[in-house]
Design an enzyme around this catalytic site. Structure first.
Site, PDB file in Angstrom:
ATOM      1  N   GLN A   1       0.801  -1.138   0.061  1.00  0.00           N
ATOM      2  CA  GLN A   1      -0.077   0.000  -0.155  1.00  0.00           C
ATOM      3  C   GLN A   1       0.847   1.151  -0.044  1.00  0.00           C
ATOM      4  O   GLN A   1       1.050   1.796   1.150  1.00  0.00           O
ATOM      5  CB  GLN A   1      -0.945   0.028   1.219  1.00  0.00           C
ATOM      6  CG  GLN A   1      -1.847   1.184   1.245  1.00  0.00           C
ATOM      7  CD  GLN A   1      -3.256   0.900   0.481  1.00  0.00           C
ATOM      8  OE1 GLN A   1      -3.515  -0.128   0.337  1.00  0.00           O
ATOM      9  NE2 GLN A   1      -3.763   1.883   0.191  1.00  0.00           N
ATOM     10  N   PHE A   2       1.230   1.662  -1.004  1.00  0.00           N
ATOM     11  CA  PHE A   2       2.253   2.708  -1.138  1.00  0.00           C
ATOM     12  C   PHE A   2       1.518   4.034  -0.671  1.00  0.00           C
ATOM     13  O   PHE A   2       2.215   5.067  -0.381  1.00  0.00           O
ATOM     14  CB  PHE A   2       2.793   2.938  -2.599  1.00  0.00           C
ATOM     15  CG  PHE A   2       1.717   3.648  -3.576  1.00  0.00           C
ATOM     16  CD1 PHE A   2       1.676   5.050  -3.859  1.00  0.00           C
ATOM     17  CD2 PHE A   2       0.703   2.960  -4.382  1.00  0.00           C
ATOM     18  CE1 PHE A   2       1.091   5.643  -4.769  1.00  0.00           C
ATOM     19  CE2 PHE A   2      -0.020   3.394  -5.122  1.00  0.00           C
ATOM     20  CZ  PHE A   2       0.112   4.804  -5.446  1.00  0.00           C
ATOM     21  N   THR A   3       0.137   4.165  -0.760  1.00  0.00           N
ATOM     22  CA  THR A   3      -0.652   5.380  -0.343  1.00  0.00           C
ATOM     23  C   THR A   3      -0.595   5.549   1.243  1.00  0.00           C
ATOM     24  O   THR A   3      -0.938   6.530   1.422  1.00  0.00           O
ATOM     25  CB  THR A   3      -2.054   5.196  -0.960  1.00  0.00           C
ATOM     26  OG1 THR A   3      -2.762   4.158  -0.060  1.00  0.00           O
ATOM     27  CG2 THR A   3      -2.065   5.243  -2.342  1.00  0.00           C
TER      28      THR A   3
END
Length: 153
Positions: free
Chosen positions: A86-88
């Site tokens: 989950q890069f966000t």
């Protein structure tokens, strides 16, 4: 210094599906990871300075985190974990209305470290399900409690 980050949710079930376009004009969804009962759904974010040692620390923390029913951990109960990249988690919206992702590590850095978290969990004895790195994913879960914590290592 900001480190590897995880949003951990105690769940009574979770799954992740990915978009498959075959043929390209038709989208269908394929389940790639699922835990049917009690366990943890873990969203993992990686930043530029993260290392395999931080991945190992995160795995140990997840395995021993006492947030399941009765203040038990996955190591106590054998409960599975669904781990999704989950890069966000490194989105920064302090300025303006559009988040920036500058603190998120690029795929070639992040993917091996998310894989390392999963490998270390498995080495500890965990049953680990995963999403698919870089894919269009939908995560469905039932948050039990609700119970959600943020970890940084």
């Amino acid at each position: 210094m900001v480190g590897m980050r995880a949003v951990v949710q105690r769940v009574s079930g979770a799954r992740v599906v990915v978009a498959v376009e075959d043929p390209p004009a038709e989208r269908r969804w394929e389940t790639v990871g699922e835990i049917p009962g009690e366990g943890l759904c873990v969203l993992v974010g990686v930043t530029h300075d993260d290392t395999p040692e931080k991945a190992e620390r995160l795995a140990r923390k997840l395995w021993g985190l006492r947030i399941l029913e009765g203040e038990r951990s996955c190591s106590d109960t054998g409960a599975p974990l669904l781990v999704v990249s989950q890069f966000t988690l490194y989105g920064d919206a302090r300025k303006g209305r559009r988040p920036t992702w500058q603190a998120a590590a690029p795929g070639p850095v992040a993917e091996p470290l998310v894989d390392e978290v999963c490998a270390r969990l498995r080495a500890l004895g965990a049953h680990v399900e995963t999403g698919r790195f870089g894919a269009k994913m939908e995560v469905s879960l039932t948050n039990d409690g609700p119970f959600t914590v943020l970890l940084e290592v």
